[in-house]
Write a protein that holds these residues in place. Structure first.
Motif, PDB file in Angstrom:
ATOM      1  N   TYR A  58     -10.829   8.497  73.915  1.00  0.00           N
ATOM      2  CA  TYR A  58     -10.918   8.500  75.363  1.00  0.00           C
ATOM      3  C   TYR A  58     -10.807   7.079  75.916  1.00  0.00           C
ATOM      4  O   TYR A  58     -11.446   6.157  75.418  1.00  0.00           O
ATOM      5  N   ASN A  83     -14.617  14.189  80.023  1.00  0.00           N
ATOM      6  CA  ASN A  83     -15.575  13.295  79.385  1.00  0.00           C
ATOM      7  C   ASN A  83     -16.962  13.417  80.017  1.00  0.00           C
ATOM      8  O   ASN A  83     -17.983  13.366  79.322  1.00  0.00           O
ATOM      9  N   ARG A 115     -18.852  16.385  78.512  1.00  0.00           N
ATOM     10  CA  ARG A 115     -18.943  16.527  77.052  1.00  0.00           C
ATOM     11  C   ARG A 115     -20.373  16.740  76.554  1.00  0.00           C
ATOM     12  O   ARG A 115     -20.575  17.276  75.456  1.00  0.00           O
ATOM     13  N   THR A 116     -21.374  16.332  77.340  1.00  0.00           N
ATOM     14  CA  THR A 116     -22.759  16.582  76.930  1.00  0.00           C
ATOM     15  C   THR A 116     -23.297  17.901  77.476  1.00  0.00           C
ATOM     16  O   THR A 116     -24.374  18.342  77.091  1.00  0.00           O
ATOM     17  N   VAL A 128     -16.610  20.445  74.365  1.00  0.00           N
ATOM     18  CA  VAL A 128     -15.257  20.254  74.888  1.00  0.00           C
ATOM     19  C   VAL A 128     -14.444  19.359  73.962  1.00  0.00           C
ATOM     20  O   VAL A 128     -14.985  18.473  73.297  1.00  0.00           O
ATOM     21  N   ILE A 129     -13.138  19.608  73.937  1.00  0.00           N
ATOM     22  CA  ILE A 129     -12.208  18.699  73.271  1.00  0.00           C
ATOM     23  C   ILE A 129     -10.986  18.515  74.163  1.00  0.00           C
ATOM     24  O   ILE A 129     -10.695  19.357  75.020  1.00  0.00           O
ATOM     25  N   TYR A 183     -19.473  19.909  67.084  1.00  0.00           N
ATOM     26  CA  TYR A 183     -20.606  20.197  67.967  1.00  0.00           C
ATOM     27  C   TYR A 183     -21.732  20.921  67.237  1.00  0.00           C
ATOM     28  O   TYR A 183     -22.884  20.884  67.679  1.00  0.00           O
ATOM     29  N   THR A 243     -24.199  16.918  69.641  1.00  0.00           N
ATOM     30  CA  THR A 243     -23.231  16.406  70.616  1.00  0.00           C
ATOM     31  C   THR A 243     -22.614  15.098  70.133  1.00  0.00           C
ATOM     32  O   THR A 243     -23.351  14.138  69.831  1.00  0.00           O
ATOM     33  N   LEU A 290     -16.121  11.444  73.446  1.00  0.00           N
ATOM     34  CA  LEU A 290     -15.282  12.606  73.693  1.00  0.00           C
ATOM     35  C   LEU A 290     -14.335  12.820  72.516  1.00  0.00           C
ATOM     36  O   LEU A 290     -13.709  11.873  72.028  1.00  0.00           O
TER      37      LEU A 290
END
Length: 500
Positions: free
Chosen positions: A168, A218, A221-222, A226-227, A298, A302, A306
């Protein structure tokens, strides 16, 4: 990290939600999942379009050429496709409460929807590429069984970089601010004027808004697993579902089609430019693999950053774009797969000289198109070629930053793990990655692509090929005769005016 279970097993029995399912990437993803994985259902977000309701669009989607192998091998799999009325540009994706109830068991979301037009007005690009991504994320937050949210971005989301790593990069703008401007500035002209200031470092609104969308992902993401998946320029398939399968007349495939039709005669491109490409099937198999990688990551907690995966040909295709194009001309592949409906003899001159390019555009594209359109007008028919030529020239102009720059990269993400863990399965890519240096493989791939263009995109039956080749031979003889005559007249003029 090694996979804990095979890919097909990971997807078995899953319910999947796809945005952009009628696009090139979306359709290819659906086809591969239905043919190679025993999924339970695939929900496709569709909106009414061109006097077709959602069910009619779903019926049309099921008839798409990409499903031709699936219709033969596993025809009942297409019954697993379910249309969900909605629109990524609307709040909550425009999905009503009744249809929302159908989606409670969805565990995988593939967000493929986007406008891919380079010259899209900023308002439209923001609404679809950023606002649509936000609404898709909000939808995913409601899914109790969500395992992974896959955002399809682009290898060119950071075009100001010379080397693109699968990681990222912070965005130069705040996506929240951009969406706020979208709602606060009602005047399109004012917003378009602001565009030029906002997208400094970005050649167009497409790359700018895809960059903002990655920043948005991004920030989530927490909150969600996600990707981001970044394919480069998506071209024809190497092997799957059919060798050389050409997905669409849009983008790069459209340019190849126009070369074969004798309309595109020159391209302005650097001699040493490697256009980074992603063959359709290689990209889809990679994306499916990375989906499982994201889930596994994941499961360990987490990730600190990203998760970004990309497909890039920089390390495994040694040819420049000009070398590949010249290879097609040298081996006379345009004759081998001759189009029945073409204007002039196929063939294209690739140059990095701007003057030569514009001269050839004028002499080899505009003048013939103008003459043909004048004949059309004489026969009381509307002109057709000049509008195509204007659009073609404009398309190549907005693509210019990618035609003159080389982008470096470490190649396809996790390539060794990908090859090792999919070997011998429906997602095997060993042959594709091991034979790209073989000229015979290049000849075969390009030949298959041309045949697919004429069959799948231009709807020309294979039985018409001998007739098309005969017509091309005749046109070639006529074309050469005209050139010899013009050369004779020019030499005669020079002789009588300067040498006698």
């Amino acid at each position: 990290m090694a996979m804990t279970q095979p890919l097909a097993e990971f997807f078995e029995g899953t319910e999947i939600f796809v945005t952009g399912g009628s696009g090139v990437v979306g359709k290819a993803l659906i086809e591969k999942l239905l043919r190679s994985c025993n999924v339970r259902r695939i929900f496709v977000l569709l909106r009414p379009r061109r006097e077709l309701n959602v069910e009619q669009r779903l019926a049309k989607l099921r008839q798409a050429a990409i499903f031709q192998v699936l219709r033969v091998q596993k025809p009942n799999e297409l019954d697993k496709l379910v249309a969900i009325p909605g629109d990524v540009s609307q709040q909550a994706l425009g999905i009503d409460a009744n249809h929302l109830k159908l989606l409670t068991q969805v565990s995988l979301v593939f967000h493929c929807a986007a406008t891919v037009r380079f010259d899209e007005p900023l308002r439209v690009a923001l609404q679809l590429n950023v606002g649509g991504t936000l609404e898709a994320l909000k939808f995913a937050e409601q899914l109790r069984h969500l395992r992974v949210f896959v955002h399809v971005s682009t290898f060119f989301s950071n075009p100001y970089l010379q080397r693109v790593e699968p990681k990222y990069y912070s965005s130069p703008m705040d996506w929240r601010l951009c969406l706020r401007l979208l709602h606060e500035i009602k005047d399109d002209d004012e917003l378009d004027a602001l565009t030029r200031k906002l997208i400094v470092g970005f050649p167009n609104t497409y790359t700018f808004t895809k960059n903002l969308a990655e920043s948005l992902i991004n920030d989530y993401r927490t909150r969600l697993p996600v990707i981001v998946y970044r394919p480069s320029i998506v071209l024809f398939a190497v092997r799957d579902p059919l060798p050389g399968y050409a997905p669409s007349l849009m983008g790069a495939m459209g340019l190849f089609s126009l070369v074969g039709a004798g309309l595109l005669k020159t391209v302005y491109i650097g001699n040493t430019v490697h256009l980074d490409i992603t063959p359709q099937d290689m990209g889809i198999k990679g994306m499916i693999y990375y989906t499982k990688c994201g889930y596994d990551a994941y499961q360990q907690g987490t990730p600190k950053e990203l998760l970004v995966f990309q497909t890039s040909s920089r390390t495994h295709i040694p040819y420049t774009f000009k070398e590949m194009a010249n290879h097609m001309d040298d081996y006379d592949l345009w004759y081998t797969g001759a189009f029945l409906n073409n204007l002039m003899v196929p063939g294209c001159h690739y140059t990095d000289n701007r003057f030569v390019y514009k001269f050839l555009v004028f002499t080899k594209q505009l003048i013939p198109a103008l003459l043909v359109d004048l004949l059309m007008v004489l026969f009381r028919r509307p002109p057709v070629l000049m509008p195509i030529m204007r659009k073609l020239y404009h398309t190549l102009e907005v693509m210019k930053p990618f035609m003159l720059n080389n982008y470096d990269s470490p190649g396809t993400s996790k390539i060794q793990h990908l090859l090792q863990e999919t070997k011998g399965t429906e997602f095997d890519l060993c042959e594709e990655y091991s034979t790209n240096y073989n000229p015979e493989r290049l000849t075969s791939a390009c030949s298959n692509m041309i045949l697919s263009i004429r069959h799948d995109l231009l709807k020309e039956h294979p039985s018409t090929l001998p007739r098309a080749q005969l017509i091309m031979r005749i046109k070639t003889v006529v074309y050469r005769a005209i050139l010899i005559y013009l050369l004779y007249k020019m030499l005669s003029w020079l002789w009588y005016h300067f040498l006698v």
